[in-house]
Design a protein around this motif. Structure first.
Motif, mmCIF file in Angstrom:
data_model
loop_
_atom_site.group_PDB
_atom_site.id
_atom_site.type_symbol
_atom_site.label_atom_id
_atom_site.label_comp_id
_atom_site.label_asym_id
_atom_site.label_seq_id
_atom_site.Cartn_x
_atom_site.Cartn_y
_atom_site.Cartn_z
ATOM 1 N N ASP A 1 2.355 0.404 -11.218
ATOM 2 C CA ASP A 1 3.205 -0.093 -12.301
ATOM 3 C C ASP A 1 4.698 0.020 -11.979
ATOM 4 O O ASP A 1 5.484 -0.813 -12.427
ATOM 5 N N ALA A 2 5.090 1.027 -11.230
ATOM 6 C CA ALA A 2 6.505 1.251 -10.932
ATOM 7 C C ALA A 2 6.999 0.452 -9.724
ATOM 8 O O ALA A 2 8.182 0.502 -9.390
ATOM 9 N N THR A 3 6.111 -0.265 -9.062
ATOM 10 C CA THR A 3 6.468 -1.045 -7.877
ATOM 11 C C THR A 3 6.572 -2.516 -8.243
ATOM 12 O O THR A 3 5.616 -3.086 -8.770
ATOM 13 N N GLY A 4 7.728 -3.098 -7.958
ATOM 14 C CA GLY A 4 7.919 -4.520 -8.238
ATOM 15 C C GLY A 4 7.747 -5.369 -6.993
ATOM 16 O O GLY A 4 7.867 -4.887 -5.863
ATOM 17 N N MET A 5 7.477 -6.631 -7.203
ATOM 18 C CA MET A 5 7.325 -7.575 -6.091
ATOM 19 C C MET A 5 8.626 -7.706 -5.304
ATOM 20 O O MET A 5 8.588 -7.862 -4.078
ATOM 21 N N GLU A 6 9.744 -7.632 -5.981
ATOM 22 C CA GLU A 6 11.050 -7.699 -5.321
ATOM 23 C C GLU A 6 11.204 -6.538 -4.331
ATOM 24 O O GLU A 6 11.662 -6.720 -3.201
ATOM 25 N N GLU A 7 10.788 -5.345 -4.745
ATOM 26 C CA GLU A 7 10.868 -4.160 -3.887
ATOM 27 C C GLU A 7 9.927 -4.287 -2.684
ATOM 28 O O GLU A 7 10.289 -3.915 -1.567
ATOM 29 N N ILE A 8 8.741 -4.808 -2.912
ATOM 30 C CA ILE A 8 7.797 -5.010 -1.811
ATOM 31 C C ILE A 8 8.398 -5.980 -0.803
ATOM 32 O O ILE A 8 8.391 -5.729 0.403
ATOM 33 N N LYS B 1 0.833 -1.205 0.000
ATOM 34 C CA LYS B 1 0.000 0.000 0.000
ATOM 35 C C LYS B 1 0.867 1.255 0.000
ATOM 36 O O LYS B 1 0.636 2.182 -0.778
ATOM 37 N N GLN B 2 1.880 1.290 0.849
ATOM 38 C CA GLN B 2 2.775 2.453 0.918
ATOM 39 C C GLN B 2 3.501 2.664 -0.406
ATOM 40 O O GLN B 2 3.584 3.787 -0.905
ATOM 41 N N LEU B 3 4.026 1.585 -0.971
ATOM 42 C CA LEU B 3 4.780 1.704 -2.222
ATOM 43 C C LEU B 3 3.877 2.032 -3.410
ATOM 44 O O LEU B 3 4.244 2.855 -4.259
ATOM 45 N N TYR C 1 4.168 -14.524 -2.732
ATOM 46 C CA TYR C 1 3.438 -15.417 -3.641
ATOM 47 C C TYR C 1 2.717 -16.537 -2.899
ATOM 48 O O TYR C 1 1.790 -17.132 -3.444
ATOM 49 N N TYR C 2 3.101 -16.795 -1.681
ATOM 50 C CA TYR C 2 2.364 -17.758 -0.858
ATOM 51 C C TYR C 2 0.977 -17.183 -0.525
ATOM 52 O O TYR C 2 -0.021 -17.894 -0.529
ATOM 53 N N HIS C 3 0.942 -15.878 -0.247
ATOM 54 C CA HIS C 3 -0.305 -15.221 0.141
ATOM 55 C C HIS C 3 -1.095 -14.655 -1.044
ATOM 56 O O HIS C 3 -2.321 -14.541 -0.977
ATOM 57 N N PHE C 4 -0.392 -14.254 -2.094
ATOM 58 C CA PHE C 4 -1.035 -13.576 -3.227
ATOM 59 C C PHE C 4 -0.560 -14.199 -4.538
ATOM 60 O O PHE C 4 0.627 -14.414 -4.725
ATOM 61 N N ASN C 5 -1.481 -14.439 -5.448
ATOM 62 C CA ASN C 5 -1.138 -15.073 -6.720
ATOM 63 C C ASN C 5 -0.332 -14.174 -7.646
ATOM 64 O O ASN C 5 0.430 -14.658 -8.477
ATOM 65 N N SER C 6 -0.544 -12.853 -7.506
ATOM 66 C CA SER C 6 0.100 -11.900 -8.409
ATOM 67 C C SER C 6 0.131 -10.519 -7.763
ATOM 68 O O SER C 6 -0.490 -10.301 -6.717
ATOM 69 N N LYS C 7 0.793 -9.597 -8.417
ATOM 70 C CA LYS C 7 0.801 -8.215 -7.929
ATOM 71 C C LYS C 7 -0.607 -7.630 -8.004
ATOM 72 O O LYS C 7 -1.026 -6.893 -7.108
ATOM 73 N N GLU C 8 -1.341 -7.992 -9.035
ATOM 74 C CA GLU C 8 -2.724 -7.525 -9.162
ATOM 75 C C GLU C 8 -3.583 -8.065 -8.015
ATOM 76 O O GLU C 8 -4.423 -7.350 -7.463
ATOM 77 N N ASP C 9 -3.364 -9.296 -7.629
ATOM 78 C CA ASP C 9 -4.064 -9.899 -6.497
ATOM 79 C C ASP C 9 -3.737 -9.139 -5.208
ATOM 80 O O ASP C 9 -4.620 -8.888 -4.380
ATOM 81 N N LEU C 10 -2.493 -8.736 -5.061
ATOM 82 C CA LEU C 10 -2.073 -7.954 -3.900
ATOM 83 C C LEU C 10 -2.747 -6.583 -3.906
ATOM 84 O O LEU C 10 -3.253 -6.129 -2.877
ATOM 85 N N LEU C 11 -2.791 -5.935 -5.059
ATOM 86 C CA LEU C 11 -3.483 -4.646 -5.173
ATOM 87 C C LEU C 11 -4.960 -4.803 -4.807
ATOM 88 O O LEU C 11 -5.503 -3.997 -4.050
ATOM 89 N N ASN C 12 -5.595 -5.837 -5.319
ATOM 90 C CA ASN C 12 -7.007 -6.076 -5.005
ATOM 91 C C ASN C 12 -7.216 -6.304 -3.511
ATOM 92 O O ASN C 12 -8.220 -5.859 -2.945
ATOM 93 N N MET D 1 -7.259 6.782 -6.837
ATOM 94 C CA MET D 1 -7.276 7.842 -7.842
ATOM 95 C C MET D 1 -6.297 7.552 -8.971
ATOM 96 O O MET D 1 -6.665 7.631 -10.141
ATOM 97 N N SER D 2 -5.069 7.219 -8.644
ATOM 98 C CA SER D 2 -4.072 7.027 -9.697
ATOM 99 C C SER D 2 -4.419 5.835 -10.580
ATOM 100 O O SER D 2 -4.300 5.904 -11.803
ATOM 101 N N GLU D 3 -4.885 4.760 -9.989
ATOM 102 C CA GLU D 3 -5.224 3.582 -10.789
ATOM 103 C C GLU D 3 -6.508 3.784 -11.581
ATOM 104 O O GLU D 3 -6.644 3.260 -12.679
ATOM 105 N N SER D 4 -7.446 4.549 -11.048
ATOM 106 C CA SER D 4 -8.709 4.748 -11.758
ATOM 107 C C SER D 4 -8.537 5.640 -12.983
ATOM 108 O O SER D 4 -9.361 5.594 -13.888
#
Length: 192
Positions: free
Chosen positions: A24-31, A15-17, A43-54, A97-100
Motif C-alpha cells: 500500500d505504501a509503494t507507488g507506481m511512480e516510486e517503482i 518486490k524489493q519495495l 503499464y505496458y507490462h502490467f495493467n495495475s499495481k495489483e497485477d504487478l504484485l500478482n 506475510m504482510s499482505e496475507s
C-alpha cells in the motif's frame, strides 16, 4: 536493455519495495523511479499495481513448484532445500506475510504456496488416496507458515537473543522435527 529484461527489472524493484515499505505504501511512480524506467513502461507490462504484485507472487510460486518437483531430497533434507529457497526469496516471504494479514482479497495469496504440494499429492499413485482437509491444514500451519515466519524473523531473532544463525537454524529444525516431523511419522504409521 530488452523489454523482457526491463520487465524483470520492474518486478525485481517492485518486490524489493513491497517487502521494504509494504504494498500500500509503494507507488507506481516510486517503482518506476527506482527501476530507472518510465511509468508508462510499467503499464505496458502490467495493467495495475495489483497485477504487478500478482506477477511477483506468481514468479515466487512457480520457482517454489519447480523446487518441489525437482528435489530428490527426503525428510529434513527436503525442508533444508525448501528453507534455502525461502531465504533466497526473503522479500517474497515478507510480502506474502504482510499482505496475507490484511483483510480483503490479497489474504488468500499465501494459500498459493500450498497448491504445489496439493498438485504433487495428486500426481502420486492411485493406491495413495488424496489427503483430506485436515492434512492440508496441518501442512499449512505446521510447515509452510512456520517456515515462512522463520525466514522473516530469523535475522532479528538472532540479533535480539544474541545467538548465531547456525544455532538458530539447528533449533528450528529440531522444533520442526518435533512438530511437523512427528505428524508425518504418525501418518506413516497409520497408513501401514
Amino acid at each position: 536493455m530488452a523489454r523482457a529484461s526491463k520487465k524483470g527489472l520492474i518486478t525485481k524493484t517492485a518486490k524489493q519495495l513491497f517487502a521494504e515499505k509494504g504494498y500500500d505504501a509503494t507507488g507506481m511512480e516510486e517503482i518506476a523511479s527506482n527501476a530507472g524506467v518510465p511509468k508508462s513502461l510499467i503499464y505496458y507490462h502490467f495493467n495495475s499495481k495489483e497485477d504487478l504484485l500478482n506477477a511477483v507472487i506468481t514468479e515466487f510460486v512457480d520457482e517454489y513448484k519447480e523446487i518441489l518437483h525437482d528435489s530428490r531430497a527426503e525428510g529434513i533434507e527436503k525442508i533444508s532445500v525448501y528453507m534455502e529457497f525461502l531465504k533466497q526469496n526473503r522479500d517474497c516471504a515478507r510480502i506474502l506475510m504482510s499482505e496475507s494479514l490484511k483483510s480483503g482479497s490479497s489474504q488468500t495469496m499465501l494459500y498459493q504456496v500450498l497448491a504445489p504440494l496439493m498438485e504433487i499429492d495428486g500426481e502420486q499413485s492411485s493406491d495413495n488416496p488424496k489427503m483430506d482437509h485436515a492434512h492440508w491444514l496441518t501442512e499449512f500451519f505446521t510447515s509452510i507458515l512456520p517456515s515462512i515466519l522463520f525466514v522473516c524473523y530469523e535475522d532479528s531473532w538472532c540479533d535480539y537473543f544474541g545467538i548465531s544463525a547456525v544455532q538458530m537454524e539447528e533449533d528450528y529444525f529440531t522444533a520442526y522435527r518435533l512438530t511437523h516431523g512427528a505428524y508425518h511419522e504418525h501418518i506413516h504409521k497409520v497408513s501401514k
